[in-house]
Design a protein around this motif. Structure first.
Motif, PDB file in Angstrom:
ATOM      1  N   SER A  26      -1.895   0.418 -14.283  1.00  0.00           N
ATOM      2  CA  SER A  26      -1.921  -0.715 -15.408  1.00  0.00           C
ATOM      3  C   SER A  26      -2.774  -0.290 -16.340  1.00  0.00           C
ATOM      4  O   SER A  26      -4.266  -0.031 -15.902  1.00  0.00           O
ATOM      5  N   TYR A  96       6.658  -3.429 -10.314  1.00  0.00           N
ATOM      6  CA  TYR A  96       5.176  -3.823  -9.763  1.00  0.00           C
ATOM      7  C   TYR A  96       5.175  -4.654  -8.506  1.00  0.00           C
ATOM      8  O   TYR A  96       4.028  -4.576  -7.832  1.00  0.00           O
ATOM      9  N   CYS A 102      -1.565  -2.155  -7.379  1.00  0.00           N
ATOM     10  CA  CYS A 102      -1.623  -2.040  -8.959  1.00  0.00           C
ATOM     11  C   CYS A 102      -2.919  -1.748  -9.187  1.00  0.00           C
ATOM     12  O   CYS A 102      -3.779  -2.467  -8.993  1.00  0.00           O
ATOM     13  N   GLU A 138       1.806  -7.336 -15.104  1.00  0.00           N
ATOM     14  CA  GLU A 138       1.255  -6.318 -14.450  1.00  0.00           C
ATOM     15  C   GLU A 138       0.139  -7.000 -13.534  1.00  0.00           C
ATOM     16  O   GLU A 138      -0.352  -6.719 -12.517  1.00  0.00           O
TER      17      GLU A 138
END
Length: 398
Positions: A26, A96, A102, A138
């Motif tokens: 991200s 995601y 992430c 995100e």
């Protein structure tokens, strides 16, 4: 789904075979980012934005667990193919969710060697990443989120920074530390999380929220603000959460659907409540406007025509919504104190008859109804009371 092999730096496609574990990046886009086309043509070695991809691959390999594959939105989607782009945007929240980790790359967060601890903390709080529309999913969708500074050094995790992120974004800590899933929040609460974020294209204010509301819809770039209206219509097709109508905006009269996400600023404490199934009659968009069945009490506004002295209540109604103002930040309708707060009084809006249809009036205000204590059914839902009606509420065009 396309992934980048962190050893070979090559793109690999997983369209007809199982997707292996992967990490996801991200980041805030810069002027030059690696697209699918120029990444392929560069053979993963040189070109615009290639450096960021290579650095992320090297970084992901050193983490625990080590990541063999990574996904990056800029170069793993063919944005020249409109069908693929639409499928990707409708699938992105799930991608995601399914990621092992992430990693959030904050290019405006300096490394600890360059600044004092307080300056670094302030830089984190002021990062532009927290103000963009697309980064909301995100932040919320992945089970594990790790923040990195400009030099690809780990800063901390979402769980450890949950209280700090709550202060930055207005998203309550339970939705950040794993206590609650984000989709358990009311529609109004989730909308409030996006209300102060911005996107480059007006349509993306709606499109970036699809996954958070579990909605799929075609993308029509060029429709501009109409996208958010269409997005709300899609929510109504599968949700009976009436907090979608609990918004405020500077209009003397309007329809039931909010004109923009900004209208939900201040709705972060609104909680949806469980009403009896028969009180959750379906909403429907018709050629006369939104068919809105009042799920709770409806009562005439005690107004008098000053010229005649006659009551005006027939054309002026206050309608209770199936939601209330929560006193505990981040609570959901399943909270043990939800019944008590509901009985303090549900949220109300005011409707006025305009010819054969109705419109919402005094849109800059949400009211609160009277004490709504009621008998409990065997299934745990609640009896209604008062007069209930069906309204056709005209929705102005943007």
């Amino acid at each position: 789904m396309r992934l980048i092999n962190t050893t070979s730096h090559k793109l690999e496609e997983f369209f007809d075979r199982p997707v292996p574990p992967y990490a996801i990046l991200s980041h805030r886009w810069q002027v030059c980012e690696a697209t699918l086309q120029n990444y392929r043509s560069s053979q993963g070695e040189d070109g615009p934005g290639i450096g960021k991809v290579i650095n992320f691959c090297k970084f992901a390999k050193t983490q625990s667990p080590s990541h063999r594959y990574v996904w990056i939105d800029t170069c793993c989607i063919n944005k020249q193919n409109s069908m693929e782009l639409m499928e990707a945007i409708n699938s992105m929240y799930t991608w995601y969710e399914n990621a092992q980790t992430c990693f959030v790359y904050l290019r405006d967060l300096p490394p600890k060697e360059e600044v004092h601890k307080k300056e670094r903390r302030d830089a984190f709080c002021n990062s532009e990443w927290f103000h963009r529309g697309w980064t909301l999913q995100e932040l919320l969708a992945p089970s594990r989120v790790i923040f990195c500074d400009r030099d690809w050094k780990v800063y901390d995790s979402r769980v450890q920074l949950a209280k700090q992120i709550e202060g930055i974004t207005g998203i309550a800590k339970p939705f950040l530390d794993g206590t609650y899933q984000p989709r358990r929040a009311s529609v109004a609460m989730r909308m409030s999380w996006a209300s102060k974020r911005y996107t480059t294209k007006p349509e993306d204010k709606a499109y970036c929220l699809l996954g958070l509301f579990d909605v799929n819809m075609p993308l029509l770039y060029g429709e501009q603000k109409r996208a958010f209206m269409r997005f709300q219509e899609e929510i109504l097709k599968h949700s009976d959460d009436e907090s979608i109508f609990a918004w405020t905006a500077n209009y003397t009269q309007w329809g039931m659907l909010a004109p923009s996400p900004e209208a939900f600023q201040g709705s972060e404490d609104i909680v949806n409540f469980k009403l009896a199934p028969e009180q959750r009659m379906p909403f429907q968009m018709t050629n006369k406007g939104l068919r809105f069945p009042s799920a709770s009490d409806t009562y005439a506004k005690d107004n008098v025509d000053p010229s005649t002295g006659e009551p005006m209540g027939y054309d002026d109604h206050v309608v209770e919504l199936g939601c209330f103002f929560g006193r505990i930040k981040g609570m959901t309708g399943q909270h043990s104190d939800a019944l008590e707060m509901w009985e303090d009084g549900p949220i109300t809006i005011r409707l006025k008859r305009i010819g054969p249809t109705w419109q919402r009036v005094e849109c800059d205000n949400l009211g609160q109804g009277q004490n709504s204590a009621r008998r409990v059914r065997r299934n745990g839902s609640y009896f209604g009371r008062g007069v209930q009606r069906i309204y056709f509420i005209e929705q102005p065009l943007l």
